[in-house]
Design a protein around this motif. Structure first.
Motif, PDB file in Angstrom:
ATOM      1  N   LEU A 108       5.421   0.947 -11.711  1.00 36.96           N
ATOM      2  CA  LEU A 108       4.695   0.782 -10.311  1.00 36.96           C
ATOM      3  C   LEU A 108       4.450   1.849  -9.595  1.00 36.96           C
ATOM      4  CD1 LEU A 108       6.287  -2.476  -9.544  1.00 36.96           C
ATOM      5  CD2 LEU A 108       4.170  -2.458 -10.057  1.00 36.96           C
ATOM      6  N   THR A 109       5.840   2.379  -9.192  1.00 41.39           N
ATOM      7  CA  THR A 109       5.397   3.893  -8.742  1.00 41.39           C
ATOM      8  C   THR A 109       4.030   4.826  -9.659  1.00 41.39           C
ATOM      9  OG1 THR A 109       7.352   4.062  -7.790  1.00 41.39           O
ATOM     10  CG2 THR A 109       6.135   6.350  -7.610  1.00 41.39           C
ATOM     11  N   LEU A 110       4.260   5.510 -10.234  1.00 44.15           N
ATOM     12  CA  LEU A 110       3.645   5.849 -11.665  1.00 44.15           C
ATOM     13  C   LEU A 110       2.078   5.438 -11.406  1.00 44.15           C
ATOM     14  CD1 LEU A 110       3.275   7.997 -13.079  1.00 44.15           C
ATOM     15  CD2 LEU A 110       3.364   6.539 -15.252  1.00 44.15           C
ATOM     16  N   THR A 111       2.362   4.424 -10.859  1.00 44.10           N
ATOM     17  CA  THR A 111       0.098   3.217 -11.422  1.00 44.10           C
ATOM     18  C   THR A 111      -0.258   3.265  -9.863  1.00 44.10           C
ATOM     19  OG1 THR A 111       1.173   1.111 -10.777  1.00 44.10           O
ATOM     20  CG2 THR A 111       1.255   1.920 -13.038  1.00 44.10           C
ATOM     21  N   MET A 112       0.466   2.815  -8.803  1.00 42.03           N
ATOM     22  CA  MET A 112       0.403   3.740  -7.966  1.00 42.03           C
ATOM     23  C   MET A 112      -0.151   4.739  -6.814  1.00 42.03           C
ATOM     24  SD  MET A 112       2.105   0.928  -5.487  1.00 42.03           S
ATOM     25  CE  MET A 112       2.458  -0.313  -5.676  1.00 42.03           C
ATOM     26  N   LEU A 113       0.612   5.878  -7.892  1.00 40.40           N
ATOM     27  CA  LEU A 113       0.457   7.431  -7.935  1.00 40.40           C
ATOM     28  C   LEU A 113      -1.217   7.089  -8.609  1.00 40.40           C
ATOM     29  CD1 LEU A 113       3.514   9.578  -8.160  1.00 40.40           C
ATOM     30  CD2 LEU A 113       1.909   9.438  -6.298  1.00 40.40           C
ATOM     31  N   ILE A 114      -0.988   6.642  -9.326  1.00 39.42           N
ATOM     32  CA  ILE A 114      -2.368   7.208 -10.527  1.00 39.42           C
ATOM     33  C   ILE A 114      -3.991   6.314  -9.509  1.00 39.42           C
ATOM     34  CG2 ILE A 114      -4.138   6.460 -12.457  1.00 39.42           C
ATOM     35  CD1 ILE A 114      -2.002   6.798 -13.865  1.00 39.42           C
ATOM     36  N   GLY A 115      -3.352   5.222  -9.156  1.00 37.33           N
ATOM     37  CA  GLY A 115      -4.457   4.807  -8.528  1.00 37.33           C
ATOM     38  C   GLY A 115      -4.687   4.756  -6.861  1.00 37.33           C
ATOM     39  N   VAL A 191      -1.658  15.972  -0.472  1.00 36.79           N
ATOM     40  CA  VAL A 191      -1.045  14.675   1.076  1.00 36.79           C
ATOM     41  C   VAL A 191      -1.182  13.074   1.021  1.00 36.79           C
ATOM     42  CG1 VAL A 191      -0.703  15.449   2.931  1.00 36.79           C
ATOM     43  CG2 VAL A 191      -0.166  16.725   1.572  1.00 36.79           C
ATOM     44  N   ALA A 192      -3.259  12.820   0.499  1.00 38.10           N
ATOM     45  CA  ALA A 192      -3.453  11.462   1.137  1.00 38.10           C
ATOM     46  C   ALA A 192      -2.450  11.168  -0.351  1.00 38.10           C
ATOM     47  CB  ALA A 192      -4.749  12.028   1.118  1.00 38.10           C
ATOM     48  N   THR A 193      -3.116  11.041  -1.207  1.00 36.64           N
ATOM     49  CA  THR A 193      -1.918  10.307  -2.197  1.00 36.64           C
ATOM     50  C   THR A 193      -0.550   9.655  -2.316  1.00 36.64           C
ATOM     51  OG1 THR A 193      -3.837  11.342  -4.437  1.00 36.64           O
ATOM     52  CG2 THR A 193      -1.768  10.176  -4.904  1.00 36.64           C
ATOM     53  N   VAL A 194       0.069  11.031  -1.880  1.00 39.22           N
ATOM     54  CA  VAL A 194       1.447  10.536  -1.362  1.00 39.22           C
ATOM     55  C   VAL A 194       1.394   9.447  -0.040  1.00 39.22           C
ATOM     56  CG1 VAL A 194       3.665  11.200  -0.614  1.00 39.22           C
ATOM     57  CG2 VAL A 194       2.104  12.813  -1.893  1.00 39.22           C
ATOM     58  N   ALA A 195       0.199   9.419   0.347  1.00 33.25           N
ATOM     59  CA  ALA A 195       0.764   8.477   2.040  1.00 33.25           C
ATOM     60  C   ALA A 195       0.243   7.021   1.504  1.00 33.25           C
ATOM     61  CB  ALA A 195      -0.384   8.734   3.189  1.00 33.25           C
ATOM     62  N   HIS A 196      -0.839   7.672   0.418  1.00 33.46           N
ATOM     63  CA  HIS A 196      -1.241   5.491   0.020  1.00 33.46           C
ATOM     64  C   HIS A 196      -0.356   5.172  -0.486  1.00 33.46           C
ATOM     65  CE1 HIS A 196      -5.371   3.760  -1.004  1.00 33.46           C
ATOM     66  NE2 HIS A 196      -4.693   3.397  -1.213  1.00 33.46           N
ATOM     67  N   THR A 197       0.620   6.376  -1.633  1.00 32.74           N
ATOM     68  CA  THR A 197       1.060   5.534  -2.710  1.00 32.74           C
ATOM     69  C   THR A 197       2.685   4.867  -1.441  1.00 32.74           C
ATOM     70  OG1 THR A 197       0.817   7.082  -4.326  1.00 32.74           O
ATOM     71  CG2 THR A 197       3.148   6.051  -4.622  1.00 32.74           C
ATOM     72  N   VAL A 198       3.415   5.458  -0.616  1.00 28.67           N
ATOM     73  CA  VAL A 198       4.278   4.981  -0.482  1.00 28.67           C
ATOM     74  C   VAL A 198       3.416   3.467   0.497  1.00 28.67           C
ATOM     75  CG1 VAL A 198       5.722   5.929   2.085  1.00 28.67           C
ATOM     76  CG2 VAL A 198       5.236   7.056   0.220  1.00 28.67           C
ATOM     77  N   VAL A 199       2.822   3.358   1.589  1.00 26.68           N
ATOM     78  CA  VAL A 199       1.792   2.598   2.113  1.00 26.68           C
ATOM     79  C   VAL A 199       1.715   1.390   1.186  1.00 26.68           C
ATOM     80  CG1 VAL A 199       0.168   1.557   3.027  1.00 26.68           C
ATOM     81  CG2 VAL A 199       0.978   4.136   4.017  1.00 26.68           C
ATOM     82  N   ASN A 200       1.361   1.056  -0.190  1.00 24.77           N
ATOM     83  CA  ASN A 200       1.324   0.358  -0.658  1.00 24.77           C
ATOM     84  C   ASN A 200       2.734   0.447  -1.344  1.00 24.77           C
ATOM     85  OD1 ASN A 200      -1.591   0.177  -0.655  1.00 24.77           O
ATOM     86  ND2 ASN A 200      -1.895   1.292  -2.890  1.00 24.77           N
TER      87      ASN A 200
END
Length: 247
Positions: A108-115, A191-200
């Motif tokens: 889930l973490t990997l796919t959320m990072l990609i998305g 940076v935005a990808t990290v933030a977005h992933t942590v939020v999701n």
């Protein structure tokens, strides 16, 4: 500028419809990866085709120290906002759900990072810096947050309270990201990808807003509004005249 933003946004909406149709036909499982997240990236691709000489994306992954510092900062803000949301849930007697998922956390973490990267390539790596060639960080961030929020058009089915709160959350999160990215030195995407992933991941693990319940969305909207005000007042960028984009 208005024309280019409109072209990018309409293209993103059209690509979104196409990707939703593809997902419905051949997959993958939306619980693992939602193809619609790549619509903003495809929108950026079209901008490169139409406006090759003046289209830029802030998508560096170095210097590592800059990526790490800003990613840690924005992740800390996310954790703080979500922690406040959890406390409010507990005080109000609302459930926090830790449902067992059919996919392992690492997947889930990997796919959320990609998305998340697919989304942020459009919103924060392209649109945010493009708007900031003419407008300040606050105005640019609010514009991106509004367009980003409305793009989640499925949320309107959950009613005006839910969607209104969702838009407050996207606007507030966009302001937080816009301010932090002022010192990102071109590493917006990372940076935005990290933030977005942590939020999701936080929303997925803790709250049931996906079912259309308004309470968790209202709580998160309030927490993020406070986070945006504090972040902007604390890390407010210096007022610098932006460089205008040439056609």
């Amino acid at each position: 500028m208005f024309l280019r933003v409109a072209v990018f946004y309409v293209a993103t909406l059209l690509f979104s419809g196409l990707l939703i149709a593809v997902q419905g036909g051949i997959g993958p499982d939306p619980d693992l990866l939602e193809l619609v997240q790549f619509a903003p990236a495809l929108g950026v691709g079209l901008m490169f085709v139409l406006f090759r000489r003046t289209t830029r994306v802030e998508a560096r992954f170095t210097p590592v120290a800059v990526v790490g510092r800003n990613s840690a900062l924005v992740a800390g803000i996310v954790v703080a906002a979500m922690a406040v949301s959890v406390v409010i849930h507990l005080i109000a007697g609302q459930p926090i759900h830790f449902d067992e998922q059919k996919y392992p956390l690492w997947a889930l973490t990997l796919t959320m990072l990609i998305g998340s990267a697919g989304e942020e390539l459009g919103w924060r790596a392209y649109l945010q810096p493009y708007l900031q060639t003419r407008y300040g960080v606050l105005r640019s961030s609010v514009t991106v947050g509004l367009l980003w929020g409305i793009w989640h058009i499925g949320g309107f089915a959950n009613g005006p309270v839910f969607m209104g709160a969702f838009l407050v959350m996207t606007l507030s999160l966009s302001v937080v990201l816009g301010v932090v990215l002022q010192s990102a030195r071109g590493t917006n995407l990372a940076v935005a990808t990290v933030a977005h992933t942590v939020v999701n991941l936080s929303m997925f693990a803790l709250f049931d807003e996906e079912s259309g319940h308004a309470f968790p969305m209202v709580v998160m909207a309030a927490a993020w509004a406070v986070a945006a005000v504090i972040t902007y007042r604390t890390l407010r960028p210096a007022t610098v005249a932006p460089a205008l984009v040439t056609s």
